[in-house]
Write a protein that holds these residues in place. Structure first.
Motif, PDB file in Angstrom:
ATOM      1  N   VAL A 114       1.896  54.513  58.017  1.00  0.00           N
ATOM      2  CA  VAL A 114       1.818  55.010  59.395  1.00  0.00           C
ATOM      3  C   VAL A 114       2.863  54.321  60.261  1.00  0.00           C
ATOM      4  O   VAL A 114       3.533  54.963  61.080  1.00  0.00           O
ATOM      5  CB  VAL A 114       0.392  54.807  59.968  1.00  0.00           C
ATOM      6  CG1 VAL A 114       0.359  54.988  61.471  1.00  0.00           C
ATOM      7  CG2 VAL A 114      -0.588  55.760  59.294  1.00  0.00           C
ATOM      8  N   ASP A 115       3.047  53.027  60.070  1.00  0.00           N
ATOM      9  CA  ASP A 115       4.011  52.248  60.857  1.00  0.00           C
ATOM     10  C   ASP A 115       5.458  52.500  60.441  1.00  0.00           C
ATOM     11  O   ASP A 115       6.371  51.998  61.086  1.00  0.00           O
ATOM     12  CB  ASP A 115       3.708  50.752  60.730  1.00  0.00           C
ATOM     13  CG  ASP A 115       2.379  50.363  61.353  1.00  0.00           C
ATOM     14  OD1 ASP A 115       1.835  51.137  62.182  1.00  0.00           O
ATOM     15  OD2 ASP A 115       1.855  49.286  60.988  1.00  0.00           O
ATOM     16  N   GLY A 116       5.668  53.221  59.349  1.00  0.00           N
ATOM     17  CA  GLY A 116       7.023  53.480  58.865  1.00  0.00           C
ATOM     18  C   GLY A 116       7.619  52.312  58.102  1.00  0.00           C
ATOM     19  O   GLY A 116       8.816  52.277  57.848  1.00  0.00           O
ATOM     20  N   ASP A 117       6.786  51.350  57.708  1.00  0.00           N
ATOM     21  CA  ASP A 117       7.236  50.184  56.940  1.00  0.00           C
ATOM     22  C   ASP A 117       7.145  50.528  55.452  1.00  0.00           C
ATOM     23  O   ASP A 117       6.228  50.096  54.744  1.00  0.00           O
ATOM     24  CB  ASP A 117       6.381  48.973  57.291  1.00  0.00           C
ATOM     25  CG  ASP A 117       6.852  47.697  56.618  1.00  0.00           C
ATOM     26  OD1 ASP A 117       7.813  47.738  55.810  1.00  0.00           O
ATOM     27  OD2 ASP A 117       6.236  46.643  56.888  1.00  0.00           O
ATOM     28  N   ILE A 118       8.094  51.319  54.997  1.00  0.00           N
ATOM     29  CA  ILE A 118       8.051  51.863  53.639  1.00  0.00           C
ATOM     30  C   ILE A 118       8.201  50.755  52.596  1.00  0.00           C
ATOM     31  O   ILE A 118       7.566  50.804  51.539  1.00  0.00           O
ATOM     32  CB  ILE A 118       9.112  52.969  53.452  1.00  0.00           C
ATOM     33  CG1 ILE A 118       8.969  54.057  54.533  1.00  0.00           C
ATOM     34  CG2 ILE A 118       9.028  53.580  52.055  1.00  0.00           C
ATOM     35  CD1 ILE A 118       7.624  54.726  54.634  1.00  0.00           C
ATOM     36  N   ASP A 119       9.011  49.725  52.886  1.00  0.00           N
ATOM     37  CA  ASP A 119       9.156  48.618  51.930  1.00  0.00           C
ATOM     38  C   ASP A 119       7.813  47.946  51.657  1.00  0.00           C
ATOM     39  O   ASP A 119       7.450  47.724  50.498  1.00  0.00           O
ATOM     40  CB  ASP A 119      10.160  47.578  52.440  1.00  0.00           C
ATOM     41  CG  ASP A 119      11.587  48.068  52.394  1.00  0.00           C
ATOM     42  OD1 ASP A 119      11.887  48.985  51.599  1.00  0.00           O
ATOM     43  OD2 ASP A 119      12.419  47.539  53.165  1.00  0.00           O
ATOM     44  N   SER A 120       7.073  47.627  52.716  1.00  0.00           N
ATOM     45  CA  SER A 120       5.759  46.989  52.532  1.00  0.00           C
ATOM     46  C   SER A 120       4.791  47.946  51.860  1.00  0.00           C
ATOM     47  O   SER A 120       3.995  47.539  51.007  1.00  0.00           O
ATOM     48  CB  SER A 120       5.192  46.535  53.873  1.00  0.00           C
ATOM     49  OG  SER A 120       5.996  45.507  54.417  1.00  0.00           O
ATOM     50  N   MET A 121       4.847  49.215  52.239  1.00  0.00           N
ATOM     51  CA  MET A 121       3.970  50.208  51.641  1.00  0.00           C
ATOM     52  C   MET A 121       4.197  50.283  50.130  1.00  0.00           C
ATOM     53  O   MET A 121       3.249  50.326  49.352  1.00  0.00           O
ATOM     54  CB  MET A 121       4.224  51.578  52.271  1.00  0.00           C
ATOM     55  CG  MET A 121       3.289  52.656  51.781  1.00  0.00           C
ATOM     56  SD  MET A 121       3.937  54.293  52.063  1.00  0.00           S
ATOM     57  CE  MET A 121       4.953  54.491  50.625  1.00  0.00           C
ATOM     58  N   MET A 122       5.440  50.292  49.705  1.00  0.00           N
ATOM     59  CA  MET A 122       5.780  50.448  48.291  1.00  0.00           C
ATOM     60  C   MET A 122       5.561  49.170  47.477  1.00  0.00           C
ATOM     61  O   MET A 122       5.564  49.222  46.246  1.00  0.00           O
ATOM     62  CB  MET A 122       7.239  50.900  48.150  1.00  0.00           C
ATOM     63  CG  MET A 122       7.540  52.271  48.753  1.00  0.00           C
ATOM     64  SD  MET A 122       6.644  53.623  48.000  1.00  0.00           S
ATOM     65  CE  MET A 122       7.343  53.634  46.357  1.00  0.00           C
TER      66      MET A 122
END
Length: 177
Positions: free
Chosen positions: A41-49
């Motif tokens: 949701v926050d657009g923090d794709i690195d942390s998400m992945m």
């Protein structure tokens, strides 16, 4: 009679011991998926992945898997097309919105399976096209299967893609004019 009562009490305690499928809601895996969704949701794709194994198999409304790098590109594209991305879940209209219903289940080994640890999330995905202003709301169900290294090894994502495809195509067309 005393022996009968003792046997009954012992059987009661043994019978109450959990030996099968266990569902939890506030465990480490469930909380990790809540964080994973918030990173998205926050657009923090690195942390998400970061919780997804490099060799993960990811199924998005398909029997064919895509790679973790494909998923990264998809989520980056979503954030370039949509504004105000959020997830929502409420048991009742006007009730507290918890963002997503998340639960984890540990399955014991069976005759046809190894033991498995699975976390599931149900939520409504919400976003607004940056280029057209069209709102999109989609119910989503995601199943995350964990490996022995506490990473997500397999993901199954289910949602109705008809409206999503239409809004995405309109958004891309509007930006290329």
């Amino acid at each position: 009679m005393k022996k009968f009562i003792l046997i009954f009490i012992a059987a009661l305690f043994v019978g109450c011991t959990s030996t099968g499928v266990q569902v939890t809601f506030d465990d480490e895996n469930s909380n990790t998926i809540r964080e994973h969704l918030q990173h998205y949701v926050d657009g923090d794709i690195d942390s998400m992945m970061s919780i997804i194994a490099d060799d993960a198999e990811i199924y998005i409304n398909s029997q064919e898997s895509v790679s973790a790098s494909d998923v990264r590109a998809i989520h980056e594209l979503e954030h370039s097309i949509f504004d105000g991305i959020s997830t929502s879940w409420s048991q009742e209209e006007g009730g507290e919105d918890i963002g997503a219903w998340v639960e984890s289940t540990n399955y014991p080994a069976g005759p046809a399976n190894e033991p498995a640890s699975v976390t599931q999330a149900w939520f409504t995905w919400n976003g607004t096209s940056i280029s057209t202003g069209d709102s999109l709301t989609i119910p989503v169900h995601v199943v995350y299967s964990w490996n022995d290294e506490d990473q997500v090894q397999t993901i199954y994502q289910f949602f109705d893609s008809i409206n999503a495809t239409a809004v995405i195509e309109a958004s891309i067309a509007a930006t290329s004019e």
